[in-house]
Motif scaffolding. Structure first.
Motif, PDB file in Angstrom:
ATOM      1  N   GLY A 152      45.496  92.966 -35.225  1.00 35.73           N
ATOM      2  CA  GLY A 152      45.911  91.819 -35.272  1.00 35.73           C
ATOM      3  C   GLY A 152      45.134  90.652 -35.804  1.00 35.73           C
ATOM      4  N   VAL A 153      43.955  91.064 -36.143  1.00 39.36           N
ATOM      5  CA  VAL A 153      43.000  89.945 -36.953  1.00 39.36           C
ATOM      6  C   VAL A 153      43.342  89.771 -38.414  1.00 39.36           C
ATOM      7  CG1 VAL A 153      40.745  90.576 -35.386  1.00 39.36           C
ATOM      8  CG2 VAL A 153      41.266  91.992 -37.594  1.00 39.36           C
ATOM      9  N   ASP A 154      44.137  90.678 -38.783  1.00 40.64           N
ATOM     10  CA  ASP A 154      44.805  90.534 -40.084  1.00 40.64           C
ATOM     11  C   ASP A 154      46.205  89.768 -40.162  1.00 40.64           C
ATOM     12  OD1 ASP A 154      42.853  91.772 -41.491  1.00 40.64           O
ATOM     13  OD2 ASP A 154      43.757  93.825 -40.998  1.00 40.64           O
ATOM     14  N   SER A 155      46.598  89.455 -38.955  1.00 44.96           N
ATOM     15  CA  SER A 155      47.981  88.640 -38.603  1.00 44.96           C
ATOM     16  C   SER A 155      47.898  87.327 -38.754  1.00 44.96           C
ATOM     17  CB  SER A 155      48.485  88.942 -37.280  1.00 44.96           C
ATOM     18  OG  SER A 155      49.738  87.925 -36.993  1.00 44.96           O
ATOM     19  N   PRO A 156      48.730  86.547 -39.528  1.00 47.30           N
ATOM     20  CA  PRO A 156      48.574  85.192 -39.505  1.00 47.30           C
ATOM     21  C   PRO A 156      48.621  84.623 -38.101  1.00 47.30           C
ATOM     22  CG  PRO A 156      50.479  85.891 -41.184  1.00 47.30           C
ATOM     23  CD  PRO A 156      49.765  87.047 -40.081  1.00 47.30           C
ATOM     24  N   LEU A 157      49.172  85.030 -37.267  1.00 46.42           N
ATOM     25  CA  LEU A 157      49.155  84.526 -35.939  1.00 46.42           C
ATOM     26  C   LEU A 157      47.829  84.448 -35.427  1.00 46.42           C
ATOM     27  CD1 LEU A 157      51.966  86.526 -34.273  1.00 46.42           C
ATOM     28  CD2 LEU A 157      52.036  84.190 -34.673  1.00 46.42           C
ATOM     29  N   PHE A 158      46.643  85.033 -36.116  1.00 46.87           N
ATOM     30  CA  PHE A 158      45.559  85.374 -35.381  1.00 46.87           C
ATOM     31  C   PHE A 158      44.743  83.940 -35.793  1.00 46.87           C
ATOM     32  CE2 PHE A 158      40.973  86.476 -35.993  1.00 46.87           C
ATOM     33  CZ  PHE A 158      40.526  87.027 -34.488  1.00 46.87           C
ATOM     34  N   PHE A 159      45.126  83.327 -36.904  1.00 44.90           N
ATOM     35  CA  PHE A 159      44.161  82.281 -37.632  1.00 44.90           C
ATOM     36  C   PHE A 159      44.629  80.709 -37.129  1.00 44.90           C
ATOM     37  CE2 PHE A 159      44.200  85.923 -40.323  1.00 44.90           C
ATOM     38  CZ  PHE A 159      42.830  85.961 -40.404  1.00 44.90           C
ATOM     39  N   SER A 160      45.481  80.632 -36.242  1.00 45.57           N
ATOM     40  CA  SER A 160      45.836  79.389 -35.826  1.00 45.57           C
ATOM     41  C   SER A 160      45.093  78.905 -34.411  1.00 45.57           C
ATOM     42  CB  SER A 160      47.296  79.048 -35.836  1.00 45.57           C
ATOM     43  OG  SER A 160      47.832  79.717 -34.846  1.00 45.57           O
ATOM     44  N   ASN A 161      44.795  77.904 -34.175  1.00 43.47           N
ATOM     45  CA  ASN A 161      43.960  77.462 -32.559  1.00 43.47           C
ATOM     46  C   ASN A 161      44.993  78.058 -31.484  1.00 43.47           C
ATOM     47  OD1 ASN A 161      41.499  76.539 -33.632  1.00 43.47           O
ATOM     48  ND2 ASN A 161      42.660  74.343 -33.816  1.00 43.47           N
ATOM     49  N   PRO A 162      44.605  78.576 -30.366  1.00 44.60           N
ATOM     50  CA  PRO A 162      45.462  79.005 -29.308  1.00 44.60           C
ATOM     51  C   PRO A 162      45.817  77.829 -28.633  1.00 44.60           C
ATOM     52  CG  PRO A 162      43.109  79.137 -28.679  1.00 44.60           C
ATOM     53  CD  PRO A 162      43.103  78.921 -30.331  1.00 44.60           C
ATOM     54  N   THR A 163      47.151  77.918 -27.955  1.00 43.13           N
ATOM     55  CA  THR A 163      47.664  77.021 -27.181  1.00 43.13           C
ATOM     56  C   THR A 163      46.966  76.867 -25.950  1.00 43.13           C
ATOM     57  OG1 THR A 163      49.130  78.374 -26.133  1.00 43.13           O
ATOM     58  CG2 THR A 163      49.865  77.360 -28.425  1.00 43.13           C
ATOM     59  N   THR A 164      47.263  75.930 -24.988  1.00 43.96           N
ATOM     60  CA  THR A 164      46.832  75.724 -23.685  1.00 43.96           C
ATOM     61  C   THR A 164      47.170  76.869 -22.679  1.00 43.96           C
ATOM     62  OG1 THR A 164      46.585  73.285 -23.807  1.00 43.96           O
ATOM     63  CG2 THR A 164      46.631  74.347 -21.637  1.00 43.96           C
ATOM     64  N   ILE A 165      48.562  77.412 -23.137  1.00 44.93           N
ATOM     65  CA  ILE A 165      48.904  78.618 -22.192  1.00 44.93           C
ATOM     66  C   ILE A 165      48.149  79.782 -22.787  1.00 44.93           C
ATOM     67  CG2 ILE A 165      51.032  80.152 -21.929  1.00 44.93           C
ATOM     68  CD1 ILE A 165      52.784  77.501 -22.181  1.00 44.93           C
ATOM     69  N   GLU A 166      47.898  80.098 -23.835  1.00 46.00           N
ATOM     70  CA  GLU A 166      47.253  81.264 -24.273  1.00 46.00           C
ATOM     71  C   GLU A 166      45.859  81.153 -23.771  1.00 46.00           C
ATOM     72  OE1 GLU A 166      49.929  81.750 -28.308  1.00 46.00           O
ATOM     73  OE2 GLU A 166      48.167  80.637 -28.551  1.00 46.00           O
ATOM     74  N   ARG A 167      45.241  80.076 -23.911  1.00 41.49           N
ATOM     75  CA  ARG A 167      43.797  79.907 -23.183  1.00 41.49           C
ATOM     76  C   ARG A 167      43.628  80.215 -21.938  1.00 41.49           C
ATOM     77  NH1 ARG A 167      43.479  75.024 -26.645  1.00 41.49           N
ATOM     78  NH2 ARG A 167      42.070  75.503 -28.334  1.00 41.49           N
ATOM     79  N   ASN A 168      44.718  79.623 -21.018  1.00 42.68           N
ATOM     80  CA  ASN A 168      44.813  80.035 -19.649  1.00 42.68           C
ATOM     81  C   ASN A 168      44.976  81.384 -19.335  1.00 42.68           C
ATOM     82  OD1 ASN A 168      44.566  77.350 -19.100  1.00 42.68           O
ATOM     83  ND2 ASN A 168      46.839  76.915 -18.934  1.00 42.68           N
TER      84      ASN A 168
END
Length: 142
Positions: A67-83
Motif C-alpha cells: 500500500g505504500v506504493d498506492s496513490p491512496l497512501f500519499f494524501s492526508n487522512p480524513t478525520t474518520i480514518e484518523r479515528n
C-alpha cells in the motif's frame, strides 16, 4: 491509552496505510489492516525482531506493505480514518486479524491458502486472507 508508543505523525501514517490497503473493504477492513500493523510492532519474533515502531513496520524491507506504493497512501487522512487508527492504537482487535501478522488478497475467485509464509490462515474478510503464527511462536501478540 495506547497499547504501543508512537510519535504523533505515526497515527497519520497508520491511517494512510489502512486506507491504501483496505479502503474498498470499509471501516472493518481498514481496522483489520491496522491490527496487523500493531501486531508486527508488538511481535518480537520471526521477521519482526527489529521493528518496534509504526514507521519501522510500515517501511520494513523486505516485508513491508504494498500500500505504500498506492496513490491512496500519499494524501492526508480524513478525520474518520484518523479515528479508525486511534481505535487500533487503543487496542481494539477484530477477528480474523486478532493475532495476524500477514494478510494478502488472492486473485478474484480464489480461496485463501491454508498457509502463507509458513503461518496459518485465521480467516478471510472480504478480499483479504489473514495469517497468524502458531500459538506460542510470538507470545507478545495477544
Amino acid at each position: 491509552m495506547a497499547i504501543i508508543n508512537y510519535a504523533s505523525n505515526e497515527r497519520d501514517l497508520l491511517a494512510r496505510l489502512m486506507r491504501a490497503e483496505a479502503v474498498g473493504e470499509g471501516d472493518l477492513g481498514m481496522l483489520m489492516v491496522g491490527d496487523v500493523v500493531i501486531n508486527r510492532a508488538l511481535a518480537n519474533c520471526l521477521t519482526f525482531n527489529n521493528v518496534r515502531t509504526i514507521t519501522d513496520v510500515i517501511y520494513q524491507n523486505p516485508g513491508g506493505f504494498s500500500g505504500v506504493d498506492s496513490p491512496l497512501f500519499f494524501s492526508n487522512p480524513t478525520t474518520i480514518e484518523r479515528n479508525l487508527a486511534d481505535r487500533v492504537l487503543r487496542g481494539e482487535y477484530y477477528y480474523p486479524a486478532t493475532n495476524a501478522l500477514w494478510f494478502y488478497a488472492p486473485a478474484s475467485g480464489e480461496s485463501c491458502k491454508s498457509t502463507w509464509w509458513d503461518q496459518y490462515n485465521t480467516g478471510r474478510y472480504k478480499n483479504h486472507c489473514f495469517y497468524a503464527p502458531a500459538p506460542g511462536v510470538c507470545p507478545e501478540i495477544r
